[in-house]
Write an enzyme that holds these catalytic residues in place. Sequence first.
Site, short mmCIF file in Angstrom:
data_model
loop_
_atom_site.label_atom_id
_atom_site.label_comp_id
_atom_site.label_asym_id
_atom_site.label_seq_id
_atom_site.Cartn_x
_atom_site.Cartn_y
_atom_site.Cartn_z
N ASN A 1 -9.21 3.76 -1.42
CA ASN A 1 -9.67 4.79 -0.49
C ASN A 1 -8.91 6.11 -0.61
O ASN A 1 -9.48 7.18 -0.39
CB ASN A 1 -9.60 4.28 0.96
CG ASN A 1 -10.66 3.24 1.24
OD1 ASN A 1 -11.74 3.25 0.64
ND2 ASN A 1 -10.37 2.32 2.15
N HIS B 1 0.82 -1.22 0.00
CA HIS B 1 0.00 0.00 0.00
C HIS B 1 0.86 1.27 0.00
O HIS B 1 0.37 2.35 -0.31
CB HIS B 1 -0.89 -0.01 1.25
CG HIS B 1 -2.28 0.50 1.00
ND1 HIS B 1 -2.92 0.47 -0.23
CD2 HIS B 1 -3.19 1.06 1.86
CE1 HIS B 1 -4.14 0.98 -0.12
NE2 HIS B 1 -4.33 1.35 1.12
N ASN C 1 -6.59 7.26 3.87
CA ASN C 1 -8.00 7.59 3.67
C ASN C 1 -8.31 9.08 3.69
O ASN C 1 -9.43 9.48 3.36
CB ASN C 1 -8.85 6.89 4.74
CG ASN C 1 -8.81 5.38 4.60
OD1 ASN C 1 -8.12 4.84 3.73
ND2 ASN C 1 -9.55 4.69 5.43
N ASP D 1 -0.94 2.32 -5.40
CA ASP D 1 -0.92 0.89 -5.67
C ASP D 1 -2.21 0.49 -6.38
O ASP D 1 -3.24 1.15 -6.25
CB ASP D 1 -0.78 0.10 -4.37
CG ASP D 1 -1.90 0.40 -3.38
OD1 ASP D 1 -2.07 1.59 -3.02
OD2 ASP D 1 -2.61 -0.53 -2.97
#
Length: 209
Positions: free
Chosen positions: A134, A42, A88, A113
């Site tokens: 997100n 991530h 987020n 990613d």
Amino acid sequence: MLNFIHKLFGTSKQLLKETDPMKKFLIVGLGNIGPEYENTRHNIGFKILDFLAAQEGFTFENAKLGAVATFKYKGKSVLCLKPSTYMNLSGKAVKYWMDKENISLDNILIITDDINLPFGSIRLKGKGSDGGHNGLKDIQNVLQTTKYNRFRFGVGSNFSKGKQVDYVLGKWDDEQQTAMPERLKKSTDLIRSFVFAGAKNTMNQFNGK
């Protein structure tokens, strides 16, 4: 007197050149802060910008809403940002630095990613959906548009049902680690091309490579 006017005009022209928003770029690598997220799939956005920093010899410094650094490339001024807002809430940091530095939407590149691409595949797009990501979802909500450049780095999808979060927050496997340096170099080449040659030319040269 004439020389003074020429000198003053030249200085003003130089100042205008240095502050021209078309010559300024914002490259944002998405990720999560904290040692527990280091070297996870991530955080590929952070990883790519760290690799670029090592190549170009610049250092990130903590600032408002993220770690930032600047460098020059072929007459262009490039601001690199690693948001400290967690994935987020990435949009807040992007909008803040975009406005603060007066950088146009066309000159922003978001690195993220992508589980929908095989490991190491790279793809630049000028618009599109958030794809369930997100970080991109928050950027879209804050900027109120889907028309911004995003650089997707494939992390693969080798996970079972319900294990997506564990996978993207997991570490790279040995095979991926071995291939990573070449993929990082290709990624930073893409960034330089985006800055110098523009999005369309970069898509033609790098997408799927």
